[in-house]
Design a protein around this motif. Structure first.
Motif, PDB file in Angstrom:
ATOM      1  N   TYR A 283       0.835  -1.207   0.000  1.00  0.00           N
ATOM      2  CA  TYR A 283       0.000   0.000   0.000  1.00  0.00           C
ATOM      3  C   TYR A 283       0.867   1.253   0.000  1.00  0.00           C
ATOM      4  CZ  TYR A 283      -3.140   3.651   1.714  1.00  0.00           C
ATOM      5  OH  TYR A 283      -3.848   4.819   1.864  1.00  0.00           O
ATOM      6  N   ALA A 284       1.907   1.257   0.810  1.00  0.00           N
ATOM      7  CA  ALA A 284       2.807   2.418   0.853  1.00  0.00           C
ATOM      8  C   ALA A 284       3.395   2.696  -0.521  1.00  0.00           C
ATOM      9  CB  ALA A 284       3.913   2.189   1.878  1.00  0.00           C
ATOM     10  N   ASP A 285       3.741   1.637  -1.222  1.00  0.00           N
ATOM     11  CA  ASP A 285       4.284   1.805  -2.567  1.00  0.00           C
ATOM     12  C   ASP A 285       3.241   2.407  -3.496  1.00  0.00           C
ATOM     13  OD1 ASP A 285       6.187   1.252  -4.804  1.00  0.00           O
ATOM     14  OD2 ASP A 285       4.616  -0.147  -5.391  1.00  0.00           O
ATOM     15  N   SER A 286       1.992   2.004  -3.351  1.00  0.00           N
ATOM     16  CA  SER A 286       0.939   2.484  -4.254  1.00  0.00           C
ATOM     17  C   SER A 286       0.662   3.972  -4.092  1.00  0.00           C
ATOM     18  CB  SER A 286      -0.359   1.696  -4.022  1.00  0.00           C
ATOM     19  OG  SER A 286      -0.975   2.074  -2.796  1.00  0.00           O
ATOM     20  N   ILE A 287       0.948   4.533  -2.923  1.00  0.00           N
ATOM     21  CA  ILE A 287       0.710   5.964  -2.708  1.00  0.00           C
ATOM     22  C   ILE A 287       2.008   6.767  -2.748  1.00  0.00           C
ATOM     23  CG2 ILE A 287      -1.375   5.528  -1.358  1.00  0.00           C
ATOM     24  CD1 ILE A 287       0.275   6.217   1.167  1.00  0.00           C
ATOM     25  N   GLY A 288       3.116   6.103  -3.086  1.00  0.00           N
ATOM     26  CA  GLY A 288       4.379   6.816  -3.192  1.00  0.00           C
ATOM     27  C   GLY A 288       4.950   7.265  -1.861  1.00  0.00           C
ATOM     28  N   HIS A 289       4.670   6.561  -0.794  1.00  0.00           N
ATOM     29  CA  HIS A 289       5.172   6.948   0.524  1.00  0.00           C
ATOM     30  C   HIS A 289       6.698   6.837   0.548  1.00  0.00           C
ATOM     31  CE1 HIS A 289       5.755   6.962   4.885  1.00  0.00           C
ATOM     32  NE2 HIS A 289       4.526   7.455   4.985  1.00  0.00           N
TER      33      HIS A 289
ATOM     34  N   MET B 289      -9.564  11.392 -17.892  1.00  0.00           N
ATOM     35  CA  MET B 289      -9.900  10.006 -18.258  1.00  0.00           C
ATOM     36  C   MET B 289      -9.227   9.003 -17.334  1.00  0.00           C
ATOM     37  SD  MET B 289      -9.647  10.110 -22.411  1.00  0.00           S
ATOM     38  CE  MET B 289      -9.816   8.336 -22.559  1.00  0.00           C
ATOM     39  N   ALA B 290      -7.963   9.259 -17.023  1.00  0.00           N
ATOM     40  CA  ALA B 290      -7.198   8.305 -16.213  1.00  0.00           C
ATOM     41  C   ALA B 290      -7.618   8.328 -14.756  1.00  0.00           C
ATOM     42  CB  ALA B 290      -5.705   8.601 -16.336  1.00  0.00           C
ATOM     43  N   GLU B 291      -8.220   9.408 -14.311  1.00  0.00           N
ATOM     44  CA  GLU B 291      -8.705   9.584 -12.949  1.00  0.00           C
ATOM     45  C   GLU B 291      -7.604   9.424 -11.910  1.00  0.00           C
ATOM     46  OE1 GLU B 291     -11.994   6.970 -12.379  1.00  0.00           O
ATOM     47  OE2 GLU B 291     -13.348   8.151 -13.638  1.00  0.00           O
ATOM     48  N   GLY B 292      -7.171   8.235 -11.674  1.00  0.00           N
ATOM     49  CA  GLY B 292      -6.211   7.989 -10.595  1.00  0.00           C
ATOM     50  C   GLY B 292      -4.756   8.133 -10.984  1.00  0.00           C
ATOM     51  N   ASN B 293      -4.458   8.595 -12.185  1.00  0.00           N
ATOM     52  CA  ASN B 293      -3.073   8.709 -12.626  1.00  0.00           C
ATOM     53  C   ASN B 293      -2.520  10.061 -12.185  1.00  0.00           C
ATOM     54  OD1 ASN B 293      -0.662   9.158 -14.207  1.00  0.00           O
ATOM     55  ND2 ASN B 293      -1.323   7.468 -15.516  1.00  0.00           N
ATOM     56  N   SER B 294      -1.755  10.062 -11.117  1.00  0.00           N
ATOM     57  CA  SER B 294      -1.244  11.313 -10.562  1.00  0.00           C
ATOM     58  C   SER B 294      -0.253  11.995 -11.504  1.00  0.00           C
ATOM     59  CB  SER B 294      -0.579  11.048  -9.207  1.00  0.00           C
ATOM     60  OG  SER B 294       0.501  10.131  -9.341  1.00  0.00           O
ATOM     61  N   HIS B 295       0.515  11.196 -12.255  1.00  0.00           N
ATOM     62  CA  HIS B 295       1.517  11.782 -13.147  1.00  0.00           C
ATOM     63  C   HIS B 295       0.862  12.609 -14.237  1.00  0.00           C
ATOM     64  CE1 HIS B 295       5.373  12.256 -15.095  1.00  0.00           C
ATOM     65  NE2 HIS B 295       4.845  11.832 -16.240  1.00  0.00           N
ATOM     66  N   TYR B 296      -0.277  12.179 -14.763  1.00  0.00           N
ATOM     67  CA  TYR B 296      -0.961  12.945 -15.795  1.00  0.00           C
ATOM     68  C   TYR B 296      -1.403  14.308 -15.253  1.00  0.00           C
ATOM     69  CZ  TYR B 296      -1.294   8.872 -18.931  1.00  0.00           C
ATOM     70  OH  TYR B 296      -1.022   7.822 -19.772  1.00  0.00           O
ATOM     71  N   TRP B 297      -1.918  14.311 -14.029  1.00  0.00           N
ATOM     72  CA  TRP B 297      -2.328  15.574 -13.424  1.00  0.00           C
ATOM     73  C   TRP B 297      -1.117  16.479 -13.180  1.00  0.00           C
ATOM     74  CZ3 TRP B 297      -6.980  17.552 -13.323  1.00  0.00           C
ATOM     75  CH2 TRP B 297      -8.082  16.709 -13.417  1.00  0.00           C
ATOM     76  N   TYR B 298      -0.016  15.891 -12.809  1.00  0.00           N
ATOM     77  CA  TYR B 298       1.215  16.656 -12.572  1.00  0.00           C
ATOM     78  C   TYR B 298       1.688  17.331 -13.859  1.00  0.00           C
ATOM     79  CZ  TYR B 298       6.283  17.284 -11.919  1.00  0.00           C
ATOM     80  OH  TYR B 298       7.558  17.796 -11.890  1.00  0.00           O
TER      81      TYR B 298
ATOM     82  N   ALA C 192      -2.700  15.863  -8.232  1.00  0.00           N
ATOM     83  CA  ALA C 192      -1.691  14.801  -8.324  1.00  0.00           C
ATOM     84  C   ALA C 192      -1.240  14.377  -6.933  1.00  0.00           C
ATOM     85  CB  ALA C 192      -0.498  15.285  -9.143  1.00  0.00           C
ATOM     86  N   PHE C 193      -1.019  15.348  -6.050  1.00  0.00           N
ATOM     87  CA  PHE C 193      -0.598  15.038  -4.685  1.00  0.00           C
ATOM     88  C   PHE C 193      -1.683  14.277  -3.923  1.00  0.00           C
ATOM     89  CE2 PHE C 193      -0.861  16.468  -0.209  1.00  0.00           C
ATOM     90  CZ  PHE C 193       0.202  15.723   0.281  1.00  0.00           C
ATOM     91  N   GLU C 194      -2.927  14.695  -4.079  1.00  0.00           N
ATOM     92  CA  GLU C 194      -4.020  14.028  -3.378  1.00  0.00           C
ATOM     93  C   GLU C 194      -4.172  12.576  -3.835  1.00  0.00           C
ATOM     94  OE1 GLU C 194      -7.329  16.522  -4.167  1.00  0.00           O
ATOM     95  OE2 GLU C 194      -6.887  17.932  -2.549  1.00  0.00           O
ATOM     96  N   LEU C 195      -3.888  12.342  -5.105  1.00  0.00           N
ATOM     97  CA  LEU C 195      -3.988  10.976  -5.622  1.00  0.00           C
ATOM     98  C   LEU C 195      -2.831  10.102  -5.171  1.00  0.00           C
ATOM     99  CD1 LEU C 195      -5.151  11.722  -9.280  1.00  0.00           C
ATOM    100  CD2 LEU C 195      -6.485  10.551  -7.515  1.00  0.00           C
TER     101      LEU C 195
ATOM    102  N   TYR D  34       5.631  19.427  -3.232  1.00  0.00           N
ATOM    103  CA  TYR D  34       6.759  20.338  -3.408  1.00  0.00           C
ATOM    104  C   TYR D  34       6.682  21.031  -4.764  1.00  0.00           C
ATOM    105  CZ  TYR D  34      11.536  22.065  -3.850  1.00  0.00           C
ATOM    106  OH  TYR D  34      12.632  22.882  -4.025  1.00  0.00           O
ATOM    107  N   ALA D  35       6.333  20.279  -5.817  1.00  0.00           N
ATOM    108  CA  ALA D  35       6.216  20.866  -7.148  1.00  0.00           C
ATOM    109  C   ALA D  35       5.129  21.931  -7.183  1.00  0.00           C
ATOM    110  CB  ALA D  35       5.917  19.776  -8.169  1.00  0.00           C
ATOM    111  N   GLN D  36       4.035  21.698  -6.489  1.00  0.00           N
ATOM    112  CA  GLN D  36       2.968  22.692  -6.423  1.00  0.00           C
ATOM    113  C   GLN D  36       3.469  23.969  -5.764  1.00  0.00           C
ATOM    114  OE1 GLN D  36      -0.301  21.636  -3.892  1.00  0.00           O
ATOM    115  NE2 GLN D  36      -1.471  23.499  -4.358  1.00  0.00           N
TER     116      GLN D  36
END
Length: 773
Positions: free
Chosen positions: A462-468, A688-697, A718-721, A729-731
């Motif tokens: 799970y930690a990996d899935s959220i980029g922890h 369209m991707a909804e959960g793809n944080s990189h696309y939002w970034y 992107a951060f929330e996802l 940090y990018a924001q």
């Protein structure tokens, strides 16, 4: 017309007092074979087993195996074809007969309604599907199935299996997701040969038996018949060889279960590996077939099949089934597998039913009375809730009406569910309750449980899935935890992809040397964060791995560095790379196979060959988005941006539901400086991707020059996802660069306050320095 071979038994002969059914006739749709060919075939057919194995054949008759596939006849067809109609999306679909033939009137690939002849039945219970054979040898499953359950359970009706599919979806009935030759045939028929013609894009698929016959499990039986006839009924001699002419040992691994001090369950006296599990795994697993020649039973399973590991697409983070895994991937996680349990400890092999009543299956080993008491089950005896399977083998329903049990036998862990959002059986039944309630309830009833609050690999996944930030080390530790099953450790290694820390390197170094082929396999993708030459140093020993999946996947991973290799390195890559190419050629009836070939030739600098394979993938599977993306990227690398955009536009038209295409097109317009088109497409991709944080970034970065606050909002999405502090940090950085504009200052302060809770103070100070600079 595909060559659809079916053995039928029309006579018997007597040889040395042993009655054998003869190879009377090989019925073929428009084809015949000569007698010499028939006599040389090692598969003899289930008909040859009837006289000596009457009880086994009786159990097999009517089973899921025997009914796996049949010719459409009154004896096999369960559905009502008496001019029945079913409305779907406002249009009427009709099921009818023409004499002895079964027909449907449904929309085809062109969305026009046509009559299609049903040639085959597929399965038996709780639903039966039906298949249409096309002139190019394709056999396709129609989208409507017959609910074969009794009326009181909602059955005896037609229904649409995939009501939301469209012609651009893989699982539309005329597309590859419903193609029997690739998707189903290897498991539903015996001695299957796909026989796909790459140039003609057609099949001449053959089998020796249309369904799952005796030899699908036992292997070719001609040796067995030779052995039996040689001993001429002399029973002591006959049974002196346990295999009796077969090559596979399908017995259980544990012959005796014994009580041992300190254990509440019976333990194996000894564990003797047999071929049973790998035999069943051929069909009862989520995997990709690599060839038709390797022996997955006597050799490695991964010599013939590429087993899917515990990935987010197929499993929840704690290993529970999400998509269909067909048992094997779940079973490998279990303590049962570790203890030597095999399929026939629970299932009668010929009927495939439980060998004894369900309530008695578990008590074969779980002999302690406490397991059946209400103190353990927390529910009244005799109720559905008190069954072992209810809590330890929960069901997930697929195909709308087909429940499948999880065979990993997880201990319910609501203490984990409340943190990583995995399902648990407690709140699965008590829907009005929360995970917190379930955790407190179990804590009250099992205060001394060694499971509750025990460390679990699901937290690392799970930690990996959220980029922890702690995920890389957590995965590394999980990969090296010898108390876990090999498939979990392999999956942890796999999920290390992109990581490059010291603990990751240590875990990879150990994984590539591990005895487990699954762990070695996971290391290939797990090393993808490293570039050249580090990845070569990590993976090159696997180029000579004894297991086909491992060495070929290694070759595919390393070939991308072909231009950087010296002659010796290229030479060591050649043999496993050629094997990889052969695997993709075997799977060239799918877009992924041809796209993989394109990737290989592109890496090796053969642009024309790469383009040919990419275009071939588009031709046979126009809704497969990856082929467009890869071809466009190849054109881009050749400074052919115009061609790249043409391909992406073609792809978006052919497959409007895939987010990768507008994303790639958006990047292409971004490079061309056409910002309006770029922003529009990047926004479309992100939504369209909804959960793809990189696309939002990326979309947020593209907005910075025209709308800073909108850019901030997109990057925050992107951060929330992802939960990844780097996105936050990018924001803040975007806001810092544009601090003097309008309401940006207030937004920057809020952003840095949130970031300050997650990173060292000096990071925030660096951002504030950007303002002053």
């Amino acid at each position: 017309m595909a060559r659809l071979f079916q053995w039928d038994w029309l006579c018997k002969f007597k040889l040395n007092n042993f009655v054998v059914n003869c190879f009377a006739v090989l019925f073929v749709s428009g084809f015949t074979v000569d007698n010499a060919t028939a006599q040389s075939i090692e598969y003899v057919g289930s008909g040859a087993c009837v006289d000596c194995h009457t009880e086994q054949v009786k159990a097999w008759r009517g089973s899921h195996h025997e009914m796996a596939m049949k010719h459409a006849t009154p004896e096999s067809v369960m559905a009502n074809f008496s001019d029945q109609k079913l409305e779907h999306k406002g249009k009427s679909n009709r099921f009818f007969r023409k004499g002895d033939e079964y027909w449907v009137n449904i929309a085809g690939a062109d969305q026009q309604f046509s009559d299609f002849k049903i040639s085959y039945t597929f399965g038996v219970y709780p639903l039966q599907q039906y298949m249409v054979e096309f002139p190019d040898g394709r056999i396709q499953l129609i989208p409507f199935a017959w609910d074969s359950r009794p009326p009181e359970k909602g059955g005896q009706r037609w229904f649409h299996l995939y009501p939301d599919t469209t012609p651009v979806d893989e699982f539309y009935w005329t597309n590859t997701g419903q193609n029997w030759n690739f998707m189903c045939a290897d498991c539903h028929s015996t001695n299957l040969k796909k026989n796909y013609d790459t140039k003609a894009d057609s099949y001449q698929t053959t089998w020796s038996e249309i369904n799952v016959g005796c030899e699908a499990c036992h292997g070719p039986a001609s040796g067995h018949i030779d052995y039996v006839t040689e001993h001429d009924g002399a029973k002591p001699a006959l049974h002196s060889d346990g295999l009796m002419g077969f090559e596979r040992d399908l017995t259980v691994s544990v012959k005796q279960w014994v009580a041992k001090e300190g254990h509440k369950t019976l333990q194996p006296a000894t564990i003797k590996p047999t071929d049973q599990i790998q035999t069943c795994a051929q069909c009862h697993s989520r995997r990709t077939q690599l060839n038709e020649t390797a022996d997955h039973v006597k050799g490695s399973f991964l010599d013939k099949y590429r087993l899917s590991l515990i990935t987010p697409e197929l499993y929840y983070h704690d290993g529970q089934i999400y998509d269909e895994d067909y048992v094997y991937g779940s079973f490998l996680q279990s303590r049962m597998a570790e203890k030597g349990v095999t399929c026939t400890n629970c299932h009668e092999p010929h009927s495939a039913k439980l060998k004894i009543p369900e309530e008695a299956v578990c008590s074969q080993c779980h002999v302690s009375p406490e397991y059946t008491s209400s103190k353990h089950t927390l529910h009244s005896e005799g109720t559905e809730a008190a069954k072992c399977t209810t809590c330890h083998m929960p069901e997930t329903t697929y195909m709308q009406i087909d429940p499948r049990r999880d065979h990993s036998w997880h201990i319910p862990r609501p203490d984990i569910s409340k943190h990583i959002n995995t399902p648990n059986v407690c709140t699965g039944c008590h829907e009005e309750k929360t995970d917190q309630w379930a955790d407190k309830t179990l804590a009250k009833h099992f205060p001394n449980s060694t499971y509750r609050n025990q460390q679990h690999f699901g937290v690392a996944f799970y930690a990996d899935s959220i980029g922890h930030k702690a995920a890389p080390d957590a995965l590394s530790y999980t990969a090296q935890d010898s108390s876990l099953s090999d498939i979990i450790r392999a999956s942890a290694v796999l999920r290390m992809a992109g990581n490059t820390g010291q603990n990751t390197l240590v875990a990879l170094a150990r994984a590539v040397k591990h005895d487990s082929e699954l762990i070695r396999l996971g290391a290939i993708e797990g090393s993808s964060g490293y570039g050249w030459p580090e990845r070569w140093q990590i993976l090159s020993p696997l180029l000579t791995d004894p297991v086909l999946s491992v060495r070929t996947e290694t070759a595919a991973a390393l070939v991308v560095h072909w231009p950087q290799m010296n002659l010796q390195q290229k030479d060591s890559l050649n043999k496993p790379l050629q094997e990889y190419i052969e695997i993709q050629q075997f799977n060239a009836d799918r877009g992924f196979g041809r796209t993989n070939l394109g990737n290989v030739y592109r890496a090796m600098g053969d642009v024309d060959e790469a383009v040919s394979w990419y275009q071939g993938a588009i031709g046979i599977e126009p809704y497969f988005a990856n082929s467009y993306v890869n071809l466009a990227d190849l054109y881009r690398s050749q400074n052919e941006e115009g061609l790249a955009l043409e391909v992406l536009q073609q792809g978006m038209k052919a497959q409007p539901n895939d987010s990768a295409l507008p994303y790639s097109a958006g990047l292409a317009y971004l490079r061309a400086g056409e910002m309006q088109q770029a922003k529009s497409l990047l926004k479309r991709a992100a939504e369209m991707a909804e959960g793809n944080s990189h696309y939002w970034y990326v979309y947020g970065l593209a907005l910075e020059k025209t709308d800073v606050l909108a850019a901030s909002k997109a990057i925050n999405t992107a951060f929330e996802l992802s939960g990844n502090p780097q996105h936050l940090y990018a924001q803040c950085e975007v806001l810092a660069r544009n601090y003097q504009i309008g309401e940006v200052a207030a937004a920057f302060e809020g952003c840095t306050q949130q970031l300050g809770k997650m990173v060292p103070p000096e990071i925030v100070s660096q951002l504030k320095a950007l303002i002053r600079g």
